[in-house]
Design an enzyme around this catalytic site. Structure first.
Site, short mmCIF file in Angstrom:
data_model
loop_
_atom_site.label_atom_id
_atom_site.label_comp_id
_atom_site.label_asym_id
_atom_site.label_seq_id
_atom_site.Cartn_x
_atom_site.Cartn_y
_atom_site.Cartn_z
N SER A 46 26.92 -65.87 33.36
CA SER A 46 28.16 -66.31 33.97
C SER A 46 27.90 -67.47 34.93
CB SER A 46 28.85 -65.13 34.66
OG SER A 46 30.18 -65.42 34.96
N ASP A 161 31.88 -63.54 28.55
CA ASP A 161 30.95 -63.40 29.68
C ASP A 161 29.82 -62.41 29.38
OD1 ASP A 161 29.82 -62.75 32.24
OD2 ASP A 161 31.65 -63.49 33.18
#
Length: 325
Positions: A46, A161
């Protein structure tokens, strides 16, 4: 910066997810540079993937800090490109353009340090580690926060993610050849006792029958309406201050972000127990929340304090001679 001594352990850095709190990674990098601690490879999830990519591309840490602190994050949020919420709330193209403007590299092969970026296949749930090819495509996948950004197309996959599977990508750092791994976790500890009083206690005569359907009897419905109108028609003057203050429900964006954060926190604790690392740096963020990017200065300072607090251990694991066979 790479380790100079060939007999030194190969140091890997695992930078985790955490949204705005992940800006603490910049503070950790500041301490590593100041202390002359060389990094040989980076794995990122991320926001950790984005900051790791900047560092691997040779962007000075001071420039990262200046950019993070200098950006008008609230203005940037207004420039986000909302779409009809069929695949995500935001399109993400402007975020990609923003990252491209800051990165001096477009492929993994152009980076100065080996980098691994983690993502999650949204259809199979499979974790994916990306180490070659188009860097921006990989980062676009890495930051695809579920429900906020659409899943990123990556070949025949749709990726989101990587924090859903690996909030701190320790295993990915080992896969890059790291002998020692410094893990940076931007997910704060949550230690709250289990509560069972979320709903008002039921009176004995209000206990529902075994089937929820039969609980909606005419008598029960009449009671519910009576209670509702009594509350609605009661004057504010007679109500206590706590009853007059009504909390509004959180926004859709906050619900999505907090829901993922709750899940990531649980997954993160399990992963940290399973994975082998040599040092864990976990900043104390106080009341900084996931989406408060405008508090970049505070988040960076939190990372710096956390790294300084473990300096003796940092020096120990990064200077110890590695005895190779």
């Amino acid at each position: 910066m790479r380790s100079k001594n060939p007999q030194s352990p190969r140091i890997g850095l695992a930078l985790g997810s955490g949204a705005a709190r992940g800006l603490a990674h910049i503070g950790v990098l500041k301490v590593l540079e100041r202390e002359g601690i060389g990094i040989d490879c980076i794995a990122g999830t991320s926001i950790g993937a984005f900051i790791g990519a900047l560092y691997a591309a040779g962007v000075p840490v001071a420039q990262m800090e200046e950019t993070a602190v200098g950006i008008d994050w609230k203005k940037l949020a207004r420039l986000m490109d909302p779409v009809l919420p069929t695949v995500g709330l935001l399109d993400g193209q402007r975020v990609l353009t923003f990252m491209a403007e800051l990165l001096p590299a477009t492929t993994f092969e152009q980076l100065r340090l080996p980098l691994a970026v983690t993502a999650t296949d949204v259809e199979s749930g499979e974790p994916l580690v990306i180490r070659r090819g188009n860097l921006l495509d990989a980062l676009r996948a890495a930051i695809s926060f579920p429900g906020i950004f659409p899943a990123a197309r990556f070949g025949q996959r749709f990726l989101i993610d990587g924090g859903l599977c690996h909030p701190v990508p320790i295993a990915a750092a080992h896969a890059l050849g790291a002998d020692k791994v410094i893990a940076v976790c931007a997910i704060p500890l949550v230690e709250k006792p289990l509560r069972e009083d979320y709903l008002p206690a039921r009176r004995k005569d209000d206990q529902p029958p075994s089937s929820w359907f039969f609980s909606f009897t005419p008598h029960r419905i009449e009671s519910l309406f009576r209670e509702f109108w009594q509350k609605k028609n009661s004057s504010d003057a007679d109500a206590s201050p706590s009853r007059r203050r009504r909390r509004t429900p959180p926004s859709l964006l906050k619900v999505c972000a907090q829901s993922i954060a709750i899940m990531e926190n649980q997954i993160n604790d399990l992963r940290l127990e399973q994975n082998t690392f040599d040092l864990l740096i976990r900043p104390d963020f106080g009341d900084i929340t996931l989406l408060e990017f405008h508090r970049a200065r505070e988040a960076i300072a939190a990372g710096e304090r956390a790294a300084v607090a473990v300096l003796p251990e940092l020096r120990r694991i990064t200077t110890k001679t590695l005895h190779r066979p």
